[in-house]
Every structure is written in C-alpha cells, then in structure tokens.
Design an enzyme around this catalytic site. Structure first.
Site, mmCIF file in Angstrom:
data_model
loop_
_atom_site.group_PDB
_atom_site.id
_atom_site.type_symbol
_atom_site.label_atom_id
_atom_site.label_comp_id
_atom_site.label_asym_id
_atom_site.label_seq_id
_atom_site.Cartn_x
_atom_site.Cartn_y
_atom_site.Cartn_z
ATOM 1 C CD GLU A 158 -6.106 1.060 14.419
ATOM 2 O OE1 GLU A 158 -7.144 0.445 14.557
ATOM 3 O OE2 GLU A 158 -5.904 1.259 13.218
ATOM 4 C CD GLU A 215 -6.756 2.636 5.515
ATOM 5 O OE1 GLU A 215 -5.649 1.981 5.343
ATOM 6 O OE2 GLU A 215 -7.529 2.183 5.956
ATOM 7 C CD GLU A 244 -1.044 -3.954 8.868
ATOM 8 O OE1 GLU A 244 -2.087 -3.138 9.368
ATOM 9 O OE2 GLU A 244 -0.500 -3.484 7.675
ATOM 10 C CE LYS A 281 -5.403 -1.970 12.023
ATOM 11 N NZ LYS A 281 -4.897 -1.211 10.969
#
Length: 454
Positions: free
Chosen positions: A322, A268, A331, A325
């Site tokens: 996302e 990542e 995030e 999250k």
C-alpha cells in the site's frame, strides 16, 4: 406458486452447496488481507483471477468495496468485510442504521459473494478514545440483529479485530492475560462472541517481537527456524516458534477471562520484505522465510500446543503493498504480489500448473549467509568474494538488478553464491569462516537471478 418457486430455491441451495464444496476442497485456513491505501492497485477482476490461481481461500477487506466484493462472486473465496471505526457511533445508537448498513453492504452481494464475517472497527481497545470501546458492543449487537433478520445473511458472523497489546502478559504463554482495565468492556464483547459462535480476531506479528529483541536466536524463533526453544515451566511445553507462543498466550488469556472455548482467528500477520535502517530483520529473505514457513506450518495442520490438530484460520498481511501508507518503509512493504500480479517472492501459494506469478526453480543449491552471521562477517565475505576474478559484483552496484534491497546481507548473499557456483559447487566452498550455509530455496527475486539450480 409453491411449485413455481422450487426451481429457484433449488438453484440457490445448489449454488451455495457448490460454493461450500469449492471452499472446502481448498486450503480453507489460508487467507490474505486486501488493503487499498494505494494508487496503483490492479482492477478487482484481475485480482480475483490471481487469487483463484493460488491456494488462498479467504480475503479480508478493511471496508466493503462493492467492486471487490462483486469480483469475488462465484469464486468460493470467503470474504470478511469491515465496518469502519467511524461507523461505530451510529451503528451503536440506532438499530435502523445497522439495518441500513447491512442492506447496503451485505444483502446485495449474497449468496454469490461468500461474505462470512463483518469486522466492526479495527483495534478499538488500543485507541485513546474510550467512548468507542463502550459503543463497540452495542454496534456489534445491532449489526448481528440486522444480519439475522434476513435468511440470506443470518449465518454471517460479527467480530472485531485486536492487537496483541490487549494482553498485559504473554510470556510464557501459560501466563497470558488481558489488561485488567480492558476487561469490563472486553468481557462484554467476549460474551457476545461466545453467544453467537463468532471468532476472537487477533493480530500477532513476530516481526515486532524481533524488532524489540534483535538477537539471532530471537530471529530463528520468529522465522520457524531451528532454535533451542523457549520452555513454559507451568505446562512443560517447549515452544519452538513465536507464532504458536503468541496464539497460545491468547488462548490462555481467553481461558483466564472465562471464555476458554472461543475460536481464535488470526486477522493479520506478516513480515516486511523491506524496511528502514532502524528496522532490523526487514528483508526479502526473512519475509520469505516467515511467510513461507507459516504456510507450511498451517498446511501441516498440527495447530498449536494448546490447540492441537487444527490449523488456525490465518490472514497474511498483505496481498499488495500500500504505497500511500504513512510511517516507516516497512508499512509499505508487506505485499506478497506486485501491482503487475507477479510475486514479490514465492511462499508456495501458487497452485500447481498455474501460470500466475513467477515462481523460481527450487531445485539445486545456493550459498547464502547463515541467520546468525554478523555484519562484520558479512562485510568480510562480501569484500573477499567480490575480489575474486570469477565473481561479477556488478548486479549489486547502484542500478544493478540485485542492488535493491540495498542491505549488507542481501549483497553479501549474491556475492557469496556467485563464488560458490564458480568454484565448482563443493560444500566446502560455501563455508566463508562458518558464516554461510547451503539452501535448496532459490533466493532469486524480481529481475535478480542467483546462479544455481542445476
């Protein structure tokens, strides 16, 4: 019977060969993380078509979603799947559980879907559960034995993903070392990786390094932009970007632990395009700069100073936002693409001639703030530009096309470019008391269009 089996065997071998050749002709070192903590993601088959329109050749899943794995069949895209942290105790305790996991999550999809790696758990050594750290190696060993039992899956690697926090020291890179208290468990895992030819997977995030040291020179160092560099007295190497420095620190730590030849894979890395007020650097401009310059760096195949000449396989975080999250806004703001399959911003991944995404014209020049411009300078520039009759600042007002991201830098960039374009596009019109610069990279995004490009 032997003669009757040959056409089928030839077909399987030919299919595997074609998949290998297709992957080899792509940029095999560029991957993307495909997270699913969201309620608005497009169907897997649409995502598969999107990926095929890009130079992305690897996908990392955090689980083993059968619909996604099937959608990537016969695409030549390599797939890393994940066994969850919760799977580890059973996998470690019972080889038959590992065989069952492989039978359910790997074998049904081979060879059509190119599963290359199983990542066991996520960031186990950073958790407050020491029992998982001790169970990790047995779980990896049992999974590897289960994979080796079938010719179809015998080449699938087994690894686990770590954060940079496993290092007790990383600066300068030559001093890289793992935390001593982690070494007993970590050495076992490293020995397994070395024995099986599997990679050490790590998550370097220059964004977090900048967040803890938000100076202009640190930002330039993190974004692969011109900077004075950081010398490593031991090696005589001057590092000009954080990504190389972090990876070479990992290389030094592996060497110090006795495993100098272990392959490193970046599981990542990425940069958020949006964040909260206390998240410095989270912006579209910086996300585009980091990820775009990272891709260029990988495409150049220069490697790092301690690993020259070979790009490190790198999975960018992330394919989509996302939206479910928890945590800070950042995030939920790493996605390269939106759920409607258009680009959040362009970093040069779309294959030429592809109609997927919405890449902007990159010719011409636009006037944008310099990286080191202060908030005081930007506020003065914004006020000055919007006070001119030739500048329309309506798009950066609430509900305007360029209001989001609602940051001083973004609003100033739009207004400064408006004035530059309206003033005749002379270089001296993009000065703003030395707080602005010209760029050939179009800063337009979404429905926000920056004039220029002719």
């Amino acid at each position: 019977m032997e003669m009757e089996q040959r056409p089928l065997l030839f077909f399987i071998v030919s299919a595997v060969t074609l998949l290998f050749c297709a992957a080899a002709s792509a940029q095999s070192f560029i991957g993307v993380n495909y997270g699913q903590v969201a309620d608005n993601l497009p169907p897997p088959d649409a995502t598969a078509r999107l990926l095929q329109s890009t130079s992305i050749s690897k996908v990392r899943l955090y689980g083993a979603d059968p619909a996604i794995i099937r959608s990537l069949a016969n695409t030549g895209i390599s797939i890393t799947i994940g066994a969850s942290n919760g799977d580890i105790p059973a996998l470690a305790a019972d080889p038959s559980a590992a065989s069952g996991w492989v039978s359910a999550n790997v074998l049904p999809f081979l060879p059509s879907s190119a599963i290359s790696t199983v990542s066991v758990g996520n960031e186990i050594f950073q958790l407050a559960d020491p029992s998982l750290s001790t169970q990790l190696l047995p779980a990896m060993q049992n999974l590897r034995s289960a994979l080796a039992a079938s010719p179809l899956s015998s080449s699938v690697k087994v690894s686990t993903v770590n954060t940079m926090a496993v290092l007790s020291q990383s600066e300068p890179p030559s001093s890289g070392a793992f935390h001593p208290e982690l070494l007993p468990s970590l050495r076992g895992v490293l020995g397994f990786l070395n024995q099986t030819g599997s990679p050490f997977m790590i998550n370097p995030y220059p964004f977090f390094a900048y967040s803890s040291d938000p100076r202009p020179e640190t930002l330039a160092f993190c974004l692969f932009q011109p900077n004075a560099g950081r010398p490593d007295a031991k090696t005589g190497i001057t590092y000009t970007n954080m990504f190389d420095a972090q990876l070479d620190a990992v290389r030094s730590a592996l060497a110090a632990a006795g495993f100098p030849g272990t392959e490193i894979v970046v599981a990542e890395t990425g940069w958020p395009y949006r964040g909260d007020a206390d998240e410095p650097g989270a912006s579209v401009e910086n996300a585009r700069a980091y990820n775009g310059n990272l891709v260029k760096r990988l495409q150049s195949k220069v490697g790092t100073p301690l690993m020259p000449g070979k790009p490190v396989d790198t999975y960018i975080f992330a394919l989509y936002d996302e939206d479910l999250k928890p945590g800070p806004t950042s995030e939920r703001s790493f996605g390269l693409f939106r759920p409607d399959l258009t680009m959040t911003y362009d970093i040069g991944l779309t294959k030429s001639g592809s109609g997927s995404g919405q890449a902007r014209n990159s010719s011409g020049a636009w006037c944008v703030p310099k990286e080191g411009a202060t908030d005081e300078q930007l506020q003065a520039d914004l006020d000055y530009a919007c006070a001119q009759s030739v500048v329309d600042c309506g798009p950066i007002q609430p509900n305007g096309a360029c209001y989001e991201p609602n940051t001083l830098r973004s609003h100033a960039a739009y207004a400064m470019n408006q004035l530059y374009q309206a003033s005749g596009k002379n270089s001296e019109d993009c000065d703003f008391s030395q707080s602005a610069t010209l760029t050939s990279e179009n800063p337009s995004y979404d429905a926000c269009v920056y004039p220029g490009g002719q």
